[in-house]
Scaffold this motif. Structure first.
Motif, PDB file in Angstrom:
ATOM      1  N   PRO A  13       0.836  -1.205   0.000  1.00  0.00           N
ATOM      2  CA  PRO A  13       0.000   0.000   0.000  1.00  0.00           C
ATOM      3  C   PRO A  13       0.871   1.255   0.000  1.00  0.00           C
ATOM      4  CG  PRO A  13       0.095  -0.946   2.201  1.00  0.00           C
ATOM      5  CD  PRO A  13       0.871  -1.882   1.308  1.00  0.00           C
ATOM      6  N   PHE A  14       0.404   2.293  -0.670  1.00  0.00           N
ATOM      7  CA  PHE A  14       1.069   3.591  -0.561  1.00  0.00           C
ATOM      8  C   PHE A  14       0.755   4.192   0.800  1.00  0.00           C
ATOM      9  CE2 PHE A  14       0.805   3.897  -5.352  1.00  0.00           C
ATOM     10  CZ  PHE A  14       2.175   3.968  -5.558  1.00  0.00           C
ATOM     11  N   GLN A  15       1.679   4.932   1.325  1.00  0.00           N
ATOM     12  CA  GLN A  15       1.417   5.779   2.487  1.00  0.00           C
ATOM     13  C   GLN A  15       0.216   6.677   2.123  1.00  0.00           C
ATOM     14  OE1 GLN A  15       4.245   8.889   2.617  1.00  0.00           O
ATOM     15  NE2 GLN A  15       4.302   9.039   4.851  1.00  0.00           N
ATOM     16  N   ALA A  16      -0.624   6.951   3.128  1.00  0.00           N
ATOM     17  CA  ALA A  16      -1.867   7.691   2.852  1.00  0.00           C
ATOM     18  C   ALA A  16      -1.607   8.996   2.098  1.00  0.00           C
ATOM     19  CB  ALA A  16      -2.585   7.980   4.163  1.00  0.00           C
ATOM     20  N   GLU A  17      -0.528   9.693   2.462  1.00  0.00           N
ATOM     21  CA  GLU A  17      -0.235  10.965   1.802  1.00  0.00           C
ATOM     22  C   GLU A  17       0.057  10.772   0.319  1.00  0.00           C
ATOM     23  OE1 GLU A  17       2.797  11.680   4.654  1.00  0.00           O
ATOM     24  OE2 GLU A  17       2.076  13.711   5.054  1.00  0.00           O
ATOM     25  N   LEU A  21      -1.877  12.256  -2.961  1.00  0.00           N
ATOM     26  CA  LEU A  21      -1.140  12.981  -3.988  1.00  0.00           C
ATOM     27  C   LEU A  21      -1.440  12.374  -5.364  1.00  0.00           C
ATOM     28  CD1 LEU A  21       0.896  15.238  -3.867  1.00  0.00           C
ATOM     29  CD2 LEU A  21       2.712  13.555  -3.740  1.00  0.00           C
ATOM     30  N   LEU A  22      -1.472  11.048  -5.407  1.00  0.00           N
ATOM     31  CA  LEU A  22      -1.682  10.376  -6.689  1.00  0.00           C
ATOM     32  C   LEU A  22      -3.077  10.631  -7.225  1.00  0.00           C
ATOM     33  CD1 LEU A  22       0.201   6.996  -6.295  1.00  0.00           C
ATOM     34  CD2 LEU A  22       0.863   9.071  -7.482  1.00  0.00           C
ATOM     35  N   ARG A  23      -4.049  10.632  -6.316  1.00  0.00           N
ATOM     36  CA  ARG A  23      -5.407  10.918  -6.755  1.00  0.00           C
ATOM     37  C   ARG A  23      -5.422  12.248  -7.505  1.00  0.00           C
ATOM     38  NH1 ARG A  23      -7.371   8.572  -2.534  1.00  0.00           N
ATOM     39  NH2 ARG A  23      -7.208  10.369  -1.161  1.00  0.00           N
ATOM     40  N   GLY A 130       8.016  15.916  -7.245  1.00  0.00           N
ATOM     41  CA  GLY A 130       8.945  14.814  -7.397  1.00  0.00           C
ATOM     42  C   GLY A 130       8.412  13.701  -8.283  1.00  0.00           C
ATOM     43  N   PHE A 131       8.843  12.510  -7.963  1.00  0.00           N
ATOM     44  CA  PHE A 131       8.554  11.338  -8.769  1.00  0.00           C
ATOM     45  C   PHE A 131       7.070  11.203  -9.115  1.00  0.00           C
ATOM     46  CE2 PHE A 131       7.184   6.893  -8.709  1.00  0.00           C
ATOM     47  CZ  PHE A 131       7.836   6.426  -9.825  1.00  0.00           C
ATOM     48  N   TYR A 132       6.211  11.485  -8.144  1.00  0.00           N
ATOM     49  CA  TYR A 132       4.785  11.197  -8.335  1.00  0.00           C
ATOM     50  C   TYR A 132       4.149  12.042  -9.436  1.00  0.00           C
ATOM     51  CZ  TYR A 132       5.788   8.871  -4.003  1.00  0.00           C
ATOM     52  OH  TYR A 132       6.365   8.074  -3.073  1.00  0.00           O
ATOM     53  N   SER A 133       4.808  13.146  -9.807  1.00  0.00           N
ATOM     54  CA  SER A 133       4.237  13.963 -10.876  1.00  0.00           C
ATOM     55  C   SER A 133       4.158  13.182 -12.190  1.00  0.00           C
ATOM     56  CB  SER A 133       5.050  15.251 -11.063  1.00  0.00           C
ATOM     57  OG  SER A 133       6.372  14.925 -11.402  1.00  0.00           O
ATOM     58  N   ALA A 134       4.891  12.075 -12.285  1.00  0.00           N
ATOM     59  CA  ALA A 134       4.839  11.264 -13.502  1.00  0.00           C
ATOM     60  C   ALA A 134       3.426  10.728 -13.748  1.00  0.00           C
ATOM     61  CB  ALA A 134       5.832  10.111 -13.404  1.00  0.00           C
ATOM     62  N   PHE A 135       2.631  10.591 -12.667  1.00  0.00           N
ATOM     63  CA  PHE A 135       1.266  10.089 -12.846  1.00  0.00           C
ATOM     64  C   PHE A 135       0.332  11.124 -13.480  1.00  0.00           C
ATOM     65  CE2 PHE A 135       2.781   6.805  -9.955  1.00  0.00           C
ATOM     66  CZ  PHE A 135       2.244   5.666 -10.548  1.00  0.00           C
ATOM     67  N   GLY A 160      -0.883   3.818 -10.153  1.00  0.00           N
ATOM     68  CA  GLY A 160      -1.464   4.824  -9.251  1.00  0.00           C
ATOM     69  C   GLY A 160      -2.324   4.083  -8.245  1.00  0.00           C
ATOM     70  N   GLY A 161      -3.477   4.607  -7.939  1.00  0.00           N
ATOM     71  CA  GLY A 161      -4.386   3.894  -7.049  1.00  0.00           C
ATOM     72  C   GLY A 161      -3.786   3.666  -5.677  1.00  0.00           C
ATOM     73  N   ALA A 162      -4.077   2.487  -5.115  1.00  0.00           N
ATOM     74  CA  ALA A 162      -3.763   2.288  -3.710  1.00  0.00           C
ATOM     75  C   ALA A 162      -2.350   1.791  -3.458  1.00  0.00           C
ATOM     76  CB  ALA A 162      -4.765   1.308  -3.096  1.00  0.00           C
TER      77      ALA A 162
END
Ligand SMILES: Nc1ncnc2c1ncn2[C@@H]1O[C@H](COP(=O)(O)OP(=O)(O)O)[C@@H](O)[C@H]1O
Ligand SMILES: [Mg+2]
Length: 636
Positions: A13-17, A21-23, A130-135, A160-162
């Protein structure tokens, strides 16, 4: 999402934060999506920096040709864009830790701000996530990574997702990634433009031109070709560079999106030689008020990145960003050794001096020009609260930092102490200030009354840091700074200019001031350390001030909030001409003991309320108030 096979372990699971962010990334139709490439390239560059640094001690890590490059590979048929580096890489645990949690405080602050901003637009662009902007551009991402010096390679995948999955790399993947990291983005339908070479080149030139490693565009026919300048801009001559070059370098070095409010570029020669390229942003970065108060000046040694932890500037200048590139420091200097290195200490001192001097020059120009662009005013507005820490942290430069400070005062905004002194009243020997939590509240504070009646300017200090620096004894140009809520003030040598606020001398009693003061003091007992006649008040009946020793009232309140109260009681000052005080004198004349006690308490509690405090016992306060009112407005 349970596509478990033999090689794929469970979904992590991703950390809640991160999930949050991904959503946001997944659902953003977002005009600044370009920055995903900047973020991935900057990570690739960091990874190369880290490898080069580790290889100083372990040259084996760079056993191949030693050339470090970043490669961008579009694959039109597959609809994928790959970003590959041969940097430090990540092992299994690092993949889990680094790409499953939000570690950087900037990103965390970003998430906190999201609530206020509704959608992330603008914010993502300005600060990057950072990295997550790729989504923003990909609906599926595969990260294959091999830590330098290890045999195994792992693949991190997520839509992405959970959560995400981790699996050992396949033969084909291992062959593609001999060292470092490959990130494959499965582009969303509306992000396919990032497969076009021209588009990739444009984005790289815009945001990553000054990345020190070559960025190569592969795919299509022929050899990969380098699409960035890859030059250390700070090594070039000032005369060759235009404002746009600096702006670009600023954005590529700092990851910010605004214009620099100040640029400082020079080369120091002499005992040591080093190149300096420093910037002050024009907007406030998220991590400015981090607890660690970390600096952002990167240390390079002969073009090799060493650390951004070298503390090349004092913490009160932590808003300054950029690069120092030394020719003399040993390449193999460990980050720990930097702390005690005399050469680094010398650079720090010289650098601090230059930054302050540059700020002074900017502030000076502004004072003598009518130009509307006010870079220094902007800098002060954004970073003044940090710069002011220098007043108590940098004893040597205290006077300089004080001179750089701009204040909101009873006379206006953006006032310097120099201006204050230029307008000082005849016989005024002190610079007055009042600390509180808002300008509005301070302006209605009774402690300003006597100063206002005499046209004396008062600095209104409302930054949290103000309570601290003002607690040290300070003077400017020989005039001490003096709090209007601490100790005694003497305005007797300065005439009242505002006739209307002149005291009303009509009502008199046989009881003299000293007796009234003594009576109130007796009635209040432990609640005050002293009671005295006030010089500060003209309209209000009473106010509370700190004694001559111990912390100012605002600092005491701040300490109390953190359970570190000094326990020192305040002094109650009475306006001897106020009707309430006269009423108390009358009560005493007529020996009405309950009235004396009620009025004394009421004076104290009113003063508390005017300071923004709540009376210690609100029920008793209300009962007392009601009692007094009923005496004036009997119900029957
Ligand atoms: N290409 C890469 N090579 C090695 N590590 C990487 C790479 N990309 C990302 N990482 C790791 O993932 C972490 C998170 O990246 P990111 O979200 O961009 O934040 P930041 O770069 O500010 O630390 C990085 O700190 C780094 O440890
Ligand atoms: Mg990054």
């Amino acid at each position: 999402m349970s596509t478990e096979t033999e090689t794929v372990d469970q979904t992590h699971p991703f950390q809640a934060e991160v999930a949050e962010l991904l959503r946001l990334m997944v659902h953003s139709v977002y005009s600044e999506s370009d920055i995903f490439l900047r973020e991935l390239v900057s990570n690739a560059s960091d990874a190369c920096d880290k490898l080069r640094y580790e290889a100083i001690a372990k040259p084996d890590l760079l056993s191949d040709d030693g050339k470090l490059a970043i490669r961008v590979k579009p694959d039109v048929a597959a609809g994928t864009l790959a970003i590959q580096d041969c940097g430090i890489g990540m092992d299994r645990q690092e993949l889990i830790d680094n790409l499953g949690t939000v570690a950087r405080s900037g990103t965390r602050a970003f998430i906190e701000r999201l609530g206020e901003a509704r959608d992330g637009a603008g914010l993502i662009g300005q600060f990057g996530v950072g990295f997550y902007s790729a989504f923003m551009v990909a609906d599926h991402i595969e990260v294959t990574s091999r830590r330098a010096g290890t045999a195994e390679a792992w693949v991190w995948t997520s839509s992405g997702g959970a959560g995400f999955q981790i699996a050992p790399a396949s033969e084909a993947q291992r062959a593609r990634v001999p060292r470092g990291t490959e990130i494959v983005l499965h582009l969303k339908p509306d992000a396919k433009r990032y497969l076009e070479p021209d588009e990739i080149e444009r984005v790289v030139r815009t945001y990553s031109d000054h990345i020190l490693f070559p960025i190569e565009l592969a795919g299509g026919e022929g050899e990969p070709r380098q699409i960035n300048t890859a030059s250390a801009l700070w090594q070039r001559a000032k005369s060759e560079l235009k404002v746009q070059d600096y702006t670009q370098a600023y954005r590529s070095i700092t990851g910010m999106f605004d214009e620099p409010a100040m640029t400082l570029h020079y080369r120091a020669e002499g005992r040591q030689s080093y190149a300096v390229l420093l910037f002050v942003p024009s907007t406030v970065p998220f991590d400015l008020f981090d607890r660690e108060r970390k600096g952002h000046v990167k240390l390079y040694v002969r073009r090799v990145f060493i650390t951004d932890d070298a503390e090349l500037l004092p913490t009160y200048l932590r808003f300054v960003r950029g690069v120092v590139d030394s020719e003399d420091l040993p390449l193999n200097i460990s980050r720990e050794m930097l702390q005690n290195n005399p050469q680094v200490a010398q650079i720090r001192k010289a650098l601090t001096g230059r930054v302050i001097a540059e700020l002074e020059s900017l502030a000076g120009k502004e004072a003598s020009s009518s130009d509307d662009a006010k870079p220094y005013a902007k800098i002060w507005e954004a970073f003044g609260p940090v710069l002011k820490e220098g007043i108590y942290e940098d004893f040597e430069r205290r006077a300089q930092v004080l001179a750089l400070a701009r204040f909101t005062t009873t006379a206006g905004t953006g006032r310097s102490l120099k201006q204050y002194l230029a307008d000082i009243k005849t016989n005024q020997t002190e610079i007055y200030y009042l600390v509180g939590d808002s300008i509005e509240r301070l302006k209605s504070n009774p402690k300003l009354e006597a100063a206002r009646a005499r046209g004396i300017e008062v600095l209104l200090l409302t930054d949290p840091v103000d309570a601290f620096w003002s607690a040290t004894p300070l003077d400017f140009d020989g005039k001490p700074l003096k709090s209007l809520s601490q100790g005694e003030v003497d305005f007797s040598l300065m005439p009242v200019v505002d006739e209307e606020t002149k005291p009303d001398e009509s009502a008199t009693t046989a009881i003299d001031d000293a007796t009234v003061v003594a009576t109130v003091k007796l009635a209040l007992g432990e609640r005050v350390s002293d009671v005295r006649a006030s010089q500060r008040l003209t309209d209000s009946a009473a106010c509370l001030v700190a004694g001559g020793r111990g912390p100012d009232r605002e600092l005491e309140r701040l300490l109390a909030r953190h359970n570190r109260s000094t326990g020192i009681k305040p002094v109650l000052e009475l306006n001897m001409r106020h009707v309430l005080v006269k009423a108390l004198a009358r009560a005493q004349e007529e020996a009405r003991e309950t009235d004396i006690a009620d009025l004394a308490s009421l004076l104290f509690e009113e003063a508390q309320i005017l300071d923004g405090e709540v009376p210690d016992d609100p029920a008793a306060f209300t009962a007392r108030l009601n009692r007094l009112i009923m005496r004036g407005f009997p119900a029957a």
